[in-house]
Scaffold this active site. Structure first.
Site, short mmCIF file in Angstrom:
data_model
loop_
_atom_site.label_atom_id
_atom_site.label_comp_id
_atom_site.label_asym_id
_atom_site.label_seq_id
_atom_site.Cartn_x
_atom_site.Cartn_y
_atom_site.Cartn_z
N GLU A 154 0.48 1.58 7.13
CA GLU A 154 0.90 2.98 7.25
C GLU A 154 0.42 3.76 6.03
O GLU A 154 0.54 3.28 4.91
CB GLU A 154 2.43 3.02 7.34
CG GLU A 154 3.01 4.41 7.38
CD GLU A 154 2.49 5.22 8.54
OE1 GLU A 154 2.62 4.79 9.69
OE2 GLU A 154 1.91 6.31 8.29
N CYS A 269 5.81 3.71 -3.81
CA CYS A 269 4.56 3.09 -3.33
C CYS A 269 3.53 2.85 -4.43
O CYS A 269 3.26 1.70 -4.78
CB CYS A 269 3.96 3.94 -2.22
SG CYS A 269 4.97 3.93 -0.73
N1 LIG Z 1 7.90 5.43 1.99
C1 LIG Z 1 6.63 5.65 2.30
O1 LIG Z 1 6.15 6.77 2.19
C2 LIG Z 1 5.75 4.54 2.78
C3 LIG Z 1 4.47 4.86 3.28
C4 LIG Z 1 3.61 3.82 3.66
C5 LIG Z 1 4.02 2.50 3.55
N2 LIG Z 1 5.26 2.23 3.05
C6 LIG Z 1 5.69 0.82 2.99
O2 LIG Z 1 6.66 0.66 4.03
C7 LIG Z 1 7.64 -0.30 3.66
C8 LIG Z 1 9.02 0.35 3.74
O3 LIG Z 1 9.09 1.37 2.78
P1 LIG Z 1 10.26 2.46 2.79
O4 LIG Z 1 9.89 3.47 1.77
O5 LIG Z 1 10.53 2.90 4.18
O6 LIG Z 1 11.49 1.56 2.27
P2 LIG Z 1 13.06 1.82 2.45
O7 LIG Z 1 13.72 1.02 1.40
O8 LIG Z 1 13.33 3.28 2.58
O9 LIG Z 1 13.39 1.17 3.89
C9 LIG Z 1 13.40 -0.19 4.16
C10 LIG Z 1 14.49 -0.45 5.19
O10 LIG Z 1 14.42 -1.82 5.65
C11 LIG Z 1 15.74 -2.26 5.89
N3 LIG Z 1 15.76 -3.73 5.99
C12 LIG Z 1 15.67 -4.65 5.00
N4 LIG Z 1 15.70 -5.89 5.52
C13 LIG Z 1 15.81 -5.76 6.85
C14 LIG Z 1 15.84 -6.68 7.94
N5 LIG Z 1 15.79 -8.01 7.74
N6 LIG Z 1 15.94 -6.19 9.19
C15 LIG Z 1 16.02 -4.86 9.43
N7 LIG Z 1 15.96 -3.94 8.43
C16 LIG Z 1 15.85 -4.39 7.17
C17 LIG Z 1 16.54 -1.69 4.73
O11 LIG Z 1 17.92 -1.68 4.98
C18 LIG Z 1 15.92 -0.27 4.64
O12 LIG Z 1 16.63 0.66 5.44
C19 LIG Z 1 7.23 -0.77 2.27
O13 LIG Z 1 6.42 -1.90 2.41
C20 LIG Z 1 6.41 0.39 1.73
O14 LIG Z 1 5.51 -0.02 0.73
C21 LIG Z 1 6.15 3.20 2.69
O1 LIG Z 2 -2.97 14.96 -8.23
C1 LIG Z 2 -1.92 14.32 -8.16
C2 LIG Z 2 -1.37 13.86 -6.94
C3 LIG Z 2 -0.20 13.13 -6.97
N1 LIG Z 2 0.43 12.89 -8.14
C4 LIG Z 2 1.68 12.10 -8.15
O2 LIG Z 2 1.46 10.88 -7.47
C5 LIG Z 2 2.65 10.41 -6.86
C6 LIG Z 2 2.39 9.99 -5.43
O3 LIG Z 2 2.10 11.13 -4.65
P1 LIG Z 2 1.71 10.99 -3.10
O4 LIG Z 2 0.61 10.03 -2.98
O5 LIG Z 2 1.51 12.35 -2.56
O6 LIG Z 2 3.08 10.41 -2.53
P2 LIG Z 2 3.54 9.17 -1.66
O7 LIG Z 2 4.44 9.73 -0.62
O8 LIG Z 2 4.05 8.12 -2.60
O9 LIG Z 2 2.27 8.62 -0.88
C7 LIG Z 2 1.42 7.56 -1.35
O10 LIG Z 2 2.00 6.29 -1.07
C8 LIG Z 2 2.29 6.07 0.33
C9 LIG Z 2 2.98 4.74 0.45
O11 LIG Z 2 2.09 3.65 0.36
C10 LIG Z 2 0.98 6.13 1.10
O12 LIG Z 2 1.23 5.89 2.48
C11 LIG Z 2 0.31 7.48 0.90
O13 LIG Z 2 -0.93 7.53 1.59
C12 LIG Z 2 0.10 7.69 -0.60
O14 LIG Z 2 -0.45 8.99 -0.84
C13 LIG Z 2 3.68 11.53 -7.04
O15 LIG Z 2 4.54 11.18 -8.09
C14 LIG Z 2 2.84 12.73 -7.40
O16 LIG Z 2 3.54 13.64 -8.22
C15 LIG Z 2 -0.09 13.34 -9.35
O17 LIG Z 2 0.47 13.10 -10.42
N2 LIG Z 2 -1.25 14.05 -9.32
#
Ligand SMILES: NC(=O)c1ccc[n+]([C@@H]2O[C@H](COP(=O)([O-])OP(=O)(O)OC[C@H]3O[C@@H](n4cnc5c(N)ncnc54)[C@H](O)[C@@H]3O)[C@@H](O)[C@H]2O)c1
Ligand SMILES: O=c1ccn([C@@H]2O[C@H](COP(=O)(O)OP(=O)(O)O[C@H]3O[C@H](CO)[C@@H](O)[C@H](O)[C@H]3O)[C@@H](O)[C@H]2O)c(=O)[nH]1
Length: 444
Positions: A154, A269
């Site tokens: 994702e 992340c």
């Molecule tokens: N937050 C983002 O923007 C984002 C974007 C891309 C990828 N990711 C990846 O996605 C994953 C999740 O990230 P997040 O930010 O949503 O984390 P989060 O902590 O917000 O959510 C994780 C959820 O999983 C649940 N969980 C844990 N063990 C479980 C189980 N055995 N069964 C069912 N649920 C369970 C937790 O209770 C929690 O609600 C991570 O690997 C992260 O790196 C996050």
């Molecule tokens: O020019 C820039 C752009 C971003 N940031 C900082 O970088 C961090 C991450 O920003 P951003 O990447 O927009 O946020 P996320 O939501 O953490 O998203 C990243 O992490 C996710 C989880 O893996 C991925 O899915 C996304 O593609 C990736 O952009 C933040 O603290 C921003 O303030 C800077 O300092 N300078």
């Protein structure tokens, strides 16, 4: 065509993905071990701040197309496609990713798969995980080889999560080339809407799909640390990093995005993903390949320290007793996420150094108070800056960017501001009598 989908793990990623899948016309069940979270989601409430998500979630909970449960058996009985979106945080004992949640989710789901099923991993995992899990699923599932696992990383950004889920700029799908099974066919049905818009899809092996995700985040982190390293040189020479970023950004090969110098990157992340990537490279015997990421991490953490030292200088050499307003606690605007937040880290460090710190964040204060219960929180930016000796803008919320320097000036004890995100119109603040300090910028 409508699919029956489960999303296991309903945090930032999973809750958004579940609502997004319902919006695309699928029947969706979200599963989490956190009963309170599931209760709120079932009522149509989003337990975190993400613009646009409450409306989408409520709409589909009310229509009955989206429901939530803590019982994974319900998901196994209902769905044919299972997304895994549980957390993969940094290990407490080191740089690697903690895989206990992913392993627990697979171990709970697989033994319940009594009919042909596809599992698509979305969590960010160390390369090699998917192949290990695919074998585990085949071993545990009563349907054996008819339970198939692919990896579909994702790329959503917090703050834009709905848009990124509904209209991703690419799809990546990892499948085992020796046992490709039905994974690609099923994924193409699930993502038919995006594919109809000619969204690029890269179908590849499991290891490549896993590596795409961490490489993308490592690249973004490197770009930010590159410009922050250059900002350090700008500070030493009186050059201006914003003009510099504009100028190099006009080159298409470089591009202006992610060249925002300031307090650096945080969140759930980028920081943990570059560390887990380094740890995995070490396990694979190629640690030298990624040693530059150590520097990326170090440059990034130096930004926070730099702002604390700058604050100390601005208030006359000692932080003890200084009244400092920190505007921002979330790691970025339009999010309430304070995981590894540079803003909150700076506020906490100033507090530990003896300053009276008052923090305001439009959405992140509840989460921030859980991490730093001893910090002082104000209900408004005006409340935070009242009688301050120094204001630090640490997260570039629109509310802060739009502040009127004259109005704010009437509230503070001293007109001094550190623009930790280089996002304020410096000339206006300087014209209103403020001492303005950007990071790597000409200062007033
Ligand atoms: N937050 C983002 O923007 C984002 C974007 C891309 C990828 N990711 C990846 O996605 C994953 C999740 O990230 P997040 O930010 O949503 O984390 P989060 O902590 O917000 O959510 C994780 C959820 O999983 C649940 N969980 C844990 N063990 C479980 C189980 N055995 N069964 C069912 N649920 C369970 C937790 O209770 C929690 O609600 C991570 O690997 C992260 O790196 C996050
Ligand atoms: O020019 C820039 C752009 C971003 N940031 C900082 O970088 C961090 C991450 O920003 P951003 O990447 O927009 O946020 P996320 O939501 O953490 O998203 C990243 O992490 C996710 C989880 O893996 C991925 O899915 C996304 O593609 C990736 O952009 C933040 O603290 C921003 O303030 C800077 O300092 N300078």
């Amino acid at each position: 065509m409508s699919e029956r989908i489960s999303v296991i793990g309903t945090g930032y990623l999973g809750a958004t993905h579940a609502a997004g899948m319902a919006e695309l016309g699928h029947e969706v069940i979200g599963v989490d071990v956190d009963a309170e979270k599931i209760e709120r989601l079932s009522r149509g409430e989003v337990p975190f701040y993400e613009p646009g998500l409450p409306e989408l979630l409520r709409k589909h909970v009310e229509s009955g197309r989206l429901r939530f449960t803590t019982d994974i058996r319900e998901a196994a009985e209902f769905a044919d496609v299972h997304f895994i979106g549980v957390g993969t945080p940094q290990l407490k004992s080191g740089y690697g990713a903690d895989m206990v949640y992913v392993d627990a989710a697979i171990d709970a789901l697989a033994p319940l798969l009594t009919r042909p099923s596809v599992i698509l991993g979305k969590s960010t995992v160390p390369v090699g995980t998917a192949a290990r899990l695919a074998a585990r699923v085949r071993e545990l599932a009563p349907v054996g080889d008819d339970a198939q696992l692919g990896w579909n990383p994702e790329f959503l950004r917090e703050g834009f999560a709905v848009e990124d889920t509904l209209r991703p700029d690419r799809l990546v799908l990892g499948v085992d080339p020796v046992q490709p099974g039905r994974i690609e066919e099923v994924a193409r049905r699930v993502y038919a809407d995006a594919l109809a818009r000619e969204t690029p899809i890269v179908v590849t092996d499991l290891a490549t799909a896993e590596l795409v995700k961490v490489s993308a985040n490592a690249f973004l982190a490197t770009k930010i640390s590159f410009i922050n390293a250059v900002a350090e040189v700008c500070d030493a020479t009186g050059a201006d990093v914003k003009d510099l970023a504009d100028a190099i950004g006009y080159d298409d090969r470089i591009g202006r995005k992610f060249l925002g110098a300031g307090l650096g990157f945080g969140g759930g992340c980028l920081p943990k993903d570059i560390r887990a990537f380094m740890a995995r490279a070490g396990e694979l015997g190629v640690d030298q390949a990624l040693t530059f990421l150590r520097e990326v991490d170090a440059v990034n953490l130096r930004r926070r320290q730099h702002v604390v030292e700058l604050a100390e200088r601005e208030v006359g050499g000692s932080l003890v007793g200084a009244r400092i307003a920190v505007l921002g606690a979330a790691f970025k605007p339009d999010s309430d996420d304070v995981r590894d937040s540079p803003a909150l880290d700076v506020a906490g460090q100033l507090h530990l150094a003896g300053a009276h710190v008052r923090v305001h964040d439009p959405e992140g204060m509840v989460n921030a108070a859980r991490v730093w219960p001893t910090l002082d929180f104000a209900e408004s930016p005006q409340g935070a800056v009242q009688d301050a000796d120094l204001v630090i803008l640490a997260t570039e919320w629109r509310q802060f960017r739009d502040l009127d320097p004259e109005e704010v000036g009437r509230l503070v004890a001293h007109r001094r501001i550190i623009d930790g995100r280089n996002c304020l119109p410096a000339e206006r603040w300087i014209a209103a009598g403020w001492t303005y300090r950007g990071l790597g910028r000409h200062s007033g």
